[in-house]
Write a protein that holds these residues in place. Structure first.
Motif, PDB file in Angstrom:
ATOM      1  N   MET A 187       0.833  -1.198   0.000  1.00 15.12           N
ATOM      2  CA  MET A 187       0.000   0.000   0.000  1.00 15.12           C
ATOM      3  C   MET A 187       0.870   1.251   0.000  1.00 15.12           C
ATOM      4  N   GLY A 188       2.046   1.159   0.576  1.00 17.03           N
ATOM      5  CA  GLY A 188       2.986   2.284   0.525  1.00 17.03           C
ATOM      6  C   GLY A 188       3.373   2.606  -0.900  1.00 17.03           C
ATOM      7  N   GLN A 189       3.622   1.570  -1.700  1.00 17.88           N
ATOM      8  CA  GLN A 189       3.952   1.785  -3.117  1.00 17.88           C
ATOM      9  C   GLN A 189       2.768   2.397  -3.855  1.00 17.88           C
ATOM     10  N   ALA A 190       1.563   1.940  -3.531  1.00 18.19           N
ATOM     11  CA  ALA A 190       0.366   2.502  -4.160  1.00 18.19           C
ATOM     12  C   ALA A 190       0.239   3.983  -3.813  1.00 18.19           C
ATOM     13  N   ALA A 191       0.423   4.312  -2.540  1.00 17.04           N
ATOM     14  CA  ALA A 191       0.324   5.706  -2.103  1.00 17.04           C
ATOM     15  C   ALA A 191       1.377   6.564  -2.799  1.00 17.04           C
ATOM     16  N   GLN A 192       2.585   6.043  -2.948  1.00 17.86           N
ATOM     17  CA  GLN A 192       3.647   6.787  -3.629  1.00 17.86           C
ATOM     18  C   GLN A 192       3.279   7.076  -5.081  1.00 17.86           C
ATOM     19  N   LEU A 193       2.728   6.083  -5.773  1.00 18.19           N
ATOM     20  CA  LEU A 193       2.313   6.297  -7.166  1.00 18.19           C
ATOM     21  C   LEU A 193       1.193   7.328  -7.269  1.00 18.19           C
ATOM     22  N   LEU A 194       0.218   7.226  -6.364  1.00 18.03           N
ATOM     23  CA  LEU A 194      -0.889   8.182  -6.370  1.00 18.03           C
ATOM     24  C   LEU A 194      -0.361   9.599  -6.167  1.00 18.03           C
ATOM     25  N   LEU A 195       0.540   9.775  -5.218  1.00 21.00           N
ATOM     26  CA  LEU A 195       1.107  11.094  -4.952  1.00 21.00           C
ATOM     27  C   LEU A 195       1.981  11.601  -6.101  1.00 21.00           C
ATOM     28  N   LYS A 196       2.880  10.754  -6.546  1.00 23.79           N
ATOM     29  CA  LYS A 196       3.845  11.158  -7.585  1.00 23.79           C
ATOM     30  C   LYS A 196       3.153  11.603  -8.866  1.00 23.79           C
ATOM     31  N   HIS A 197       2.086  10.890  -9.237  1.00 16.79           N
ATOM     32  CA  HIS A 197       1.419  11.163 -10.511  1.00 16.79           C
ATOM     33  C   HIS A 197       0.120  11.956 -10.357  1.00 16.79           C
ATOM     34  N   HIS A 198      -0.163  12.417  -9.132  1.00 13.33           N
ATOM     35  CA  HIS A 198      -1.373  13.213  -8.855  1.00 13.33           C
ATOM     36  C   HIS A 198      -2.637  12.484  -9.321  1.00 13.33           C
ATOM     37  N   LEU A 199      -2.747  11.224  -8.895  1.00  9.51           N
ATOM     38  CA  LEU A 199      -3.880  10.386  -9.267  1.00  9.51           C
ATOM     39  C   LEU A 199      -4.762  10.142  -8.051  1.00  9.51           C
ATOM     40  N   SER A 200      -5.998   9.771  -8.318  1.00  5.71           N
ATOM     41  CA  SER A 200      -6.893   9.426  -7.215  1.00  5.71           C
ATOM     42  C   SER A 200      -7.221   7.939  -7.209  1.00  5.71           C
ATOM     43  N   GLY A 201      -6.760   7.206  -8.214  1.00  6.63           N
ATOM     44  CA  GLY A 201      -7.008   5.774  -8.264  1.00  6.63           C
ATOM     45  C   GLY A 201      -6.089   5.084  -9.256  1.00  6.63           C
ATOM     46  N   LEU A 202      -5.848   3.808  -9.002  1.00  4.20           N
ATOM     47  CA  LEU A 202      -4.992   2.987  -9.867  1.00  4.20           C
ATOM     48  C   LEU A 202      -5.671   1.665 -10.174  1.00  4.20           C
ATOM     49  N   PRO A 203      -5.711   1.278 -11.441  1.00  3.74           N
ATOM     50  CA  PRO A 203      -6.166  -0.076 -11.755  1.00  3.74           C
ATOM     51  C   PRO A 203      -5.150  -1.084 -11.203  1.00  3.74           C
ATOM     52  N   VAL A 204      -5.643  -2.184 -10.689  1.00  6.17           N
ATOM     53  CA  VAL A 204      -4.790  -3.253 -10.174  1.00  6.17           C
ATOM     54  C   VAL A 204      -4.800  -4.357 -11.221  1.00  6.17           C
ATOM     55  N   VAL A 205      -3.607  -4.685 -11.716  1.00  7.11           N
ATOM     56  CA  VAL A 205      -3.492  -5.608 -12.850  1.00  7.11           C
ATOM     57  C   VAL A 205      -2.565  -6.764 -12.495  1.00  7.11           C
ATOM     58  N   GLU A 206      -2.992  -7.957 -12.882  1.00 11.84           N
ATOM     59  CA  GLU A 206      -2.182  -9.158 -12.710  1.00 11.84           C
ATOM     60  C   GLU A 206      -2.220  -9.938 -14.011  1.00 11.84           C
ATOM     61  N   ASP A 207      -1.059 -10.246 -14.537  1.00 10.13           N
ATOM     62  CA  ASP A 207      -0.953 -10.964 -15.819  1.00 10.13           C
ATOM     63  C   ASP A 207      -1.742 -10.262 -16.921  1.00 10.13           C
ATOM     64  N   GLY A 208      -1.697  -8.929 -16.942  1.00  8.06           N
ATOM     65  CA  GLY A 208      -2.364  -8.152 -17.981  1.00  8.06           C
ATOM     66  C   GLY A 208      -3.859  -7.985 -17.815  1.00  8.06           C
ATOM     67  N   LYS A 209      -4.406  -8.591 -16.774  1.00  9.13           N
ATOM     68  CA  LYS A 209      -5.862  -8.530 -16.567  1.00  9.13           C
ATOM     69  C   LYS A 209      -6.206  -7.690 -15.343  1.00  9.13           C
TER      70      LYS A 209
END
Length: 143
Positions: A100-122
């Motif tokens: 979740m720390g990595q998720a929070a870092q991505l949200l902050l760095k890219h000024h996003l409010s959400g991220l799709p979670v992908v596994e094996d391209g899906k």
């Protein structure tokens, strides 16, 4: 809190509401508003992620203002438009096994409010800033 309980898979929304690239912009916007969500992953067959569309993307495509005609006027302006015209292609994603720390870092760095979670391209889920806040609340409750 156990270290293994701070993974994206433990806090993400599984089976998020999705649309396809050929979904009408009007339908996508109405789907978001009726479910009180702000973003929709865009998938093709077999849940392969191809983009993400937000309510702001759709609102930005037309001069949309509650004060000047509102949604009925915007619906008319969006007639014939599809999600593929407004979505962000190849969005930033995260894996369910990331922290979740990595998720929070991505949200902050890219000024996003959400991220799709992908596994094996899906697409397997979506993680939002609200999910990060839920984790913070859970951690603070343990103090």
């Amino acid at each position: 809190m156990e270290q293994n309980k701070s993974l994206v898979k433990d806090w993400m929304t599984q089976q998020p509401v999705t649309v396809t690239p050929d979904t009408s912009a009007v339908e996508a916007y109405e789907r978001m508003k009726s479910r009180n969500i702000h973003r929709l992953p865009v998938v093709e067959q077999d849940d392969r992620l191809v983009g993400i569309v937000t309510s702001s993307d759709i609102e930005g495509a037309v001069s949309f203002s509650e004060a000047t005609g509102g949604w009925s006027e915007a619906r008319f302006a969006l007639a014939g438009s599809t999600v593929s015209e407004m979505m962000t292609s190849k969005p930033i994603t995260i894996a369910p096994t990331n922290s979740m720390g990595q998720a929070a870092q991505l949200l902050l760095k890219h000024h996003l409010s959400g991220l799709p979670v992908v596994e094996d391209g899906k697409l397997v889920g979506i993680i939002s800033e609200t999910d990060v806040f839920r984790l913070v609340v859970a951690l603070c409750g343990e103090e």
